[in-house]
Design an enzyme around this catalytic site. Structure first.
Site, PDB file in Angstrom:
ATOM      1  N   GLY A  16     -11.720  -7.764  -3.752  1.00  0.00           N
ATOM      2  CA  GLY A  16     -10.811  -8.110  -4.859  1.00  0.00           C
ATOM      3  C   GLY A  16     -10.579  -6.940  -5.781  1.00  0.00           C
ATOM      4  N   GLY A  60      -5.409  19.529  -0.575  1.00  0.00           N
ATOM      5  CA  GLY A  60      -6.728  18.871  -0.596  1.00  0.00           C
ATOM      6  C   GLY A  60      -6.601  17.369  -0.722  1.00  0.00           C
ATOM      7  N   ASN A  67      -5.254  15.727  -2.899  1.00  0.00           N
ATOM      8  CA  ASN A  67      -3.930  15.283  -3.349  1.00  0.00           C
ATOM      9  C   ASN A  67      -3.096  14.829  -2.168  1.00  0.00           C
ATOM     10  OD1 ASN A  67      -3.953  15.661  -6.216  1.00  0.00           O
ATOM     11  ND2 ASN A  67      -4.238  17.840  -5.757  1.00  0.00           N
ATOM     12  N   HIS A  95       2.920   0.794  -0.754  1.00  0.00           N
ATOM     13  CA  HIS A  95       2.756   1.104  -2.186  1.00  0.00           C
ATOM     14  C   HIS A  95       1.996   2.421  -2.353  1.00  0.00           C
ATOM     15  CE1 HIS A  95       1.824   0.074  -6.501  1.00  0.00           C
ATOM     16  NE2 HIS A  95       0.764   0.832  -6.227  1.00  0.00           N
ATOM     17  N   GLU A  96       0.833   2.539  -1.694  1.00  0.00           N
ATOM     18  CA  GLU A  96       0.002   3.740  -1.885  1.00  0.00           C
ATOM     19  C   GLU A  96       0.735   4.995  -1.404  1.00  0.00           C
ATOM     20  OE1 GLU A  96      -2.519   1.397  -3.784  1.00  0.00           O
ATOM     21  OE2 GLU A  96      -2.478   3.586  -3.728  1.00  0.00           O
ATOM     22  N   VAL A 105      -9.537  -3.838  -7.337  1.00  0.00           N
ATOM     23  CA  VAL A 105      -8.862  -2.639  -6.795  1.00  0.00           C
ATOM     24  C   VAL A 105      -8.840  -2.692  -5.275  1.00  0.00           C
ATOM     25  CG1 VAL A 105      -8.921  -0.144  -6.621  1.00  0.00           C
ATOM     26  CG2 VAL A 105      -9.512  -1.235  -8.781  1.00  0.00           C
ATOM     27  N   ASP A 108      -3.600  12.121  -0.655  1.00  0.00           N
ATOM     28  CA  ASP A 108      -4.360  11.223   0.224  1.00  0.00           C
ATOM     29  C   ASP A 108      -4.319   9.784  -0.280  1.00  0.00           C
ATOM     30  OD1 ASP A 108      -7.062  13.607   1.004  1.00  0.00           O
ATOM     31  OD2 ASP A 108      -4.905  13.553   1.468  1.00  0.00           O
ATOM     32  N   HIS A 124       2.766   6.523  -3.913  1.00  0.00           N
ATOM     33  CA  HIS A 124       2.009   7.465  -4.757  1.00  0.00           C
ATOM     34  C   HIS A 124       1.856   8.805  -4.042  1.00  0.00           C
ATOM     35  CE1 HIS A 124       1.070   4.563  -7.797  1.00  0.00           C
ATOM     36  NE2 HIS A 124       0.240   3.835  -7.065  1.00  0.00           N
ATOM     37  N   HIS A 172       3.346   4.210 -11.161  1.00  0.00           N
ATOM     38  CA  HIS A 172       3.615   2.770 -11.173  1.00  0.00           C
ATOM     39  C   HIS A 172       4.904   2.450 -11.925  1.00  0.00           C
ATOM     40  CE1 HIS A 172      -0.782   1.624 -10.210  1.00  0.00           C
ATOM     41  NE2 HIS A 172      -0.021   1.661  -9.124  1.00  0.00           N
ATOM     42  N   ASP A 183      19.942 -12.530  22.349  1.00  0.00           N
ATOM     43  CA  ASP A 183      20.291 -11.416  23.245  1.00  0.00           C
ATOM     44  C   ASP A 183      19.318 -11.407  24.422  1.00  0.00           C
ATOM     45  OD1 ASP A 183      22.165 -10.651  21.397  1.00  0.00           O
ATOM     46  OD2 ASP A 183      20.804  -9.306  20.321  1.00  0.00           O
ATOM     47  N   HIS A 220      -6.280   3.239  -3.636  1.00  0.00           N
ATOM     48  CA  HIS A 220      -5.676   4.149  -4.592  1.00  0.00           C
ATOM     49  C   HIS A 220      -5.192   5.372  -3.804  1.00  0.00           C
ATOM     50  CE1 HIS A 220     -10.142   5.418  -5.332  1.00  0.00           C
ATOM     51  NE2 HIS A 220      -9.646   6.183  -4.370  1.00  0.00           N
TER      52      HIS A 220
END
Lengths: 378, 80
Positions: free
Chosen positions: A79, A91, A93, A119-120, A81, A95, A123, A129, A198, A84
């Site tokens: 539940g 690096g 960044n 969604h991720e 989180v 990911d 980011h 967000h 079809d 992210h």
């Protein structure tokens, strides 16, 4: 919408990604497909393209982890989180990390991996967000999302195009419709009495009903079929196909359109396809197949073309001699306009327009006349 | 529904964590519960409520509490 402070973005249009490890909640190919479909959501509205690597450092490293997992931002158990991700850059960044204490599913009975991944990856591409509750980039997970009708909101499109612009080949800005009209205008609703198909094929015990760019996926376990974009599972398959059939002992479904044939195995598109249908031994005069079916017991595949049909021996991998034959002679009651055919419970179901004929091969006759969408629990 | 007693404390703890993780509230604000009516905290709560599309009461009402308990992405909603 908003972007990360300073609007970091990828300075190139071709981005690599790697799925570093897998959750045990889903088959590996389901994870692969969910990530591929999630990337495709952004690919369709930007010039960006993605390619997958299986080792080394990719721009976007995708992994599943629990609690503390090396970036000092631990996950919090089931539940709250769910995942992210980091803004574009070297690096860590770019990911995306997924909390493996969640129950990941490819429907909405648990946490839908495709939805969270889309969604991720927003980011990972630079979006922050959005306060728009309709947007994919809204921070709270919406379990009530109708996956069959999923599309980006205008807010998401504006956001990502503020960073990368529209797709290069479209002459003007591509606007993804915000109303749920992901059904093609000419595709009728599932329970319309005029619905035709079809192609129809089995696939690992389920039945797929193909229509234009979509297909209904009917499992015996669920009364309602799922509705999906063909390209969201198999990006290179054509829409508006002519025929489809499963050769069960090869775990392969063949798709036919015009004089070409494709092959898929689960989510995988088999290499070396499309091929010409003439490699099967069909004469050059045949340029299109109306319907096809492979009978597991006989190890024979039938190709229906107008008022005739051919038979292919799956063991010998060659056409049987003395074909074509007349459909009417061998399948009395079945007309000359066969759209699709599949087998279930020992019967053959021939589709023609909005009608479906149940044919008993043992009795050699039509036993029922049904509506084409009789399998949809309307 | 109004929160009472330990339920309120638990709610305030969740609220403080939520504001720290996603709305840039300074971490470890002491005696957060006592400060919940101070204007900086009320402003923070209203900022969160506005972002998430809730009524901007500035208070820990039931809608806010319900939304804070929904699964979500771990990236902050504001700030760096």
């Amino acid at each position: 919408f908003s972007t990360f402070p300073g609007s970091p973005k990828w300075r190139k249009n071709h981005i690599s990604y790697r799925i570093v490890n897998y959750t045990l909640d889903l088959p590996r190919e389901s994870v692969d497909s969910a990530i591929e479909r999630a990337l495709k959501v952004w690919e369709e509205v930007t010039p960006l393209t993605f390619s997958r690597i299986s080792e080394g450092e990719a721009d976007i490293m995708i992994s599943f982890a629990v609690e503390e997992h090396g970036d000092f931002i631990p996950f919090d158990g089931p539940g709250m989180v769910l995942a992210h991700a980091y803004a574009p850059g070297p690096g860590t960044n770019g990911d995306a990390h997924f909390d493996d204490d969640e129950r990941w599913t490819d429907d909405v009975t648990g946490t839908n991996l495709f939805l969270v991944a889309a969604h991720e990856l927003g980011h990972s591409l630079g979006l922050f967000h959005s306060a728009n509750a309709e947007a994919l980039m809204y921070p709270v997970y919406k379990s009530s999302t109708d996956l069959a009708r999923f599309h980006l909101s205008q807010d998401d499109v504006d956001g990502i195009q503020s960073l990368y612009g529209p797709p290069t080949e479209s002459p003007d800005v591509l606007v993804v419709p915000t109303k749920s009209n992901s059904l093609d205008p000419e595709t009728l609703p599932m329970c319309s009495s005029a619905l035709s198909f079809d192609a129809v094929s089995t696939l690992r015990g389920e039945v797929l009903f193909f229509k234009d760019r979509h297909f209904w996926r009917k499992s015996l376990r669920t009364p309602e079929p799922g509705f999906y974009l063909i390209s969201s599972f198999w990006p290179s398959l054509p829409s508006n196909m002519d025929a489809a059939y499963e050769v069960t002992n090869r775990d392969t479904v063949f798709i036919l359109k015009g004089n070409q044939i494709w092959a898929i195995r689960g989510h995988e598109e088999l290499a070396g396809y499309p091929k010409s249908i003439h490699t099967l031994g069909l004469p050059e005069t045949v340029q299109k197949i109306d319907a096809a079916i492979s009978l597991k017991d006989q190890k024979k595949t039938y190709f229906f073309v107008e008022d005739k049909f051919w038979r292919f021996d799956e063991k010998k991998q060659s056409m049987d001699p003395e074909f074509p034959r007349k459909i009417a002679e061998n399948f009395p009651g079945i007309g000359t306009k066969v759209d699709a055919v599949f087998e279930a419970f020992g019967f053959l179901y021939f589709f023609s327009g909005s009608s479906q004929l149940e044919f008993d091969p043992n009795a050699g006759k039509v036993t029922h006349i049904l509506k084409s969408n009789s399998w949809f629990n309307c | 529904y109004p929160l009472h007693g330990s339920e309120e404390d638990a709610g305030m703890e969740v609220l403080q964590k939520y504001l720290e993780n996603y709305y840039g509230l300074e971490k470890d604000v002491k005696q957060f519960t006592k400060k919940k009516d101070s204007s900086p905290v009320v402003k923070k709560i209203q900022e969160m409520q506005k972002f998430l599309g809730l009524k901007m009461t500035g208070k820990l009402d039931s809608n806010t509490m319900e939304l804070m308990h929904k699964p979500r992405c771990g990236v902050p909603d504001v700030g760096g």
